[in-house]
Write a protein that holds these residues in place. Sequence first.
Motif, PDB file in Angstrom:
ATOM      1  N   SER A  65     -10.139  -3.197  91.618  1.00 36.55           N
ATOM      2  CA  SER A  65      -9.806  -2.000  90.350  1.00 36.55           C
ATOM      3  C   SER A  65     -11.920  -2.006  89.833  1.00 36.55           C
ATOM      4  N   ALA A  66     -12.038  -0.749  89.785  1.00 36.06           N
ATOM      5  CA  ALA A  66     -13.131  -1.237  88.338  1.00 36.06           C
ATOM      6  C   ALA A  66     -12.614  -1.697  87.247  1.00 36.06           C
ATOM      7  N   GLY A  67     -13.520  -2.776  87.422  1.00 35.97           N
ATOM      8  CA  GLY A  67     -14.082  -3.924  85.970  1.00 35.97           C
ATOM      9  C   GLY A  67     -13.832  -4.864  86.013  1.00 35.97           C
ATOM     10  N   SER A  68     -13.314  -5.813  84.842  1.00 36.63           N
ATOM     11  CA  SER A  68     -13.372  -7.088  85.138  1.00 36.63           C
ATOM     12  C   SER A  68     -12.603  -7.387  86.148  1.00 36.63           C
ATOM     13  N   PHE A  69     -12.557  -8.818  87.006  1.00 38.75           N
ATOM     14  CA  PHE A  69     -11.888  -9.104  87.758  1.00 38.75           C
ATOM     15  C   PHE A  69     -11.728 -10.543  88.249  1.00 38.75           C
ATOM     16  N   ASP A  70     -11.301 -11.479  87.871  1.00 40.63           N
ATOM     17  CA  ASP A  70     -10.895 -13.169  87.938  1.00 40.63           C
ATOM     18  C   ASP A  70     -10.400 -13.690  89.648  1.00 40.63           C
ATOM     19  N   TRP A  71     -10.710 -14.985  90.418  1.00 38.89           N
ATOM     20  CA  TRP A  71     -10.280 -14.498  91.204  1.00 38.89           C
ATOM     21  C   TRP A  71     -10.837 -16.857  91.618  1.00 38.89           C
ATOM     22  N   ILE A  72      -9.103 -16.676  91.219  1.00 39.40           N
ATOM     23  CA  ILE A  72      -8.932 -18.540  90.949  1.00 39.40           C
ATOM     24  C   ILE A  72      -8.717 -19.140  92.604  1.00 39.40           C
ATOM     25  N   LEU A  73      -9.911 -20.211  92.123  1.00 36.38           N
ATOM     26  CA  LEU A  73      -9.954 -21.002  93.882  1.00 36.38           C
ATOM     27  C   LEU A  73      -9.225 -22.153  93.458  1.00 36.38           C
ATOM     28  N   PRO A  74      -8.504 -22.662  93.800  1.00 32.84           N
ATOM     29  CA  PRO A  74      -7.325 -24.763  94.221  1.00 32.84           C
ATOM     30  C   PRO A  74      -8.632 -25.173  94.687  1.00 32.84           C
ATOM     31  N   GLY A  75      -8.926 -25.732  93.721  1.00 32.31           N
ATOM     32  CA  GLY A  75      -9.917 -27.067  94.757  1.00 32.31           C
ATOM     33  C   GLY A  75      -9.830 -28.221  96.045  1.00 32.31           C
ATOM     34  N   LYS A  76      -8.533 -27.740  96.241  1.00 30.30           N
ATOM     35  CA  LYS A  76      -7.631 -28.401  97.825  1.00 30.30           C
ATOM     36  C   LYS A  76      -7.807 -27.184  98.938  1.00 30.30           C
TER      37      LYS A  76
END
Length: 103
Positions: A65-76
Amino acid sequence: PQAEPYELALDWETGSAEWLLFANVPNPFREQTRIHGIAADDGNATLRIINAQGQEVWSGDQFLSAGSFDWILPGKTLGEAGVYYYQLVTEHQTLTRKMIYAK
């Protein structure tokens, strides 16, 4: 032109704002990292992780959706330690940044 964090660059001819992609935090990382950005409008996005040899090692699709976003990426997800590039692909733009995985 490259926009500064949290500053939207407007295209005065179309009135549309650009999507923004910021440096991942932390970088370098071990356990996981957060990829932060701003979506100019609602739309589908693909996050691609590419190794230093240019091979795609991970890809994920998400509706943002429009606006701020976060994507969490595990190192594994990455496997080997090293330099990687993350790329956000949208209908209008492709944005790329570099990150370091320190296993």
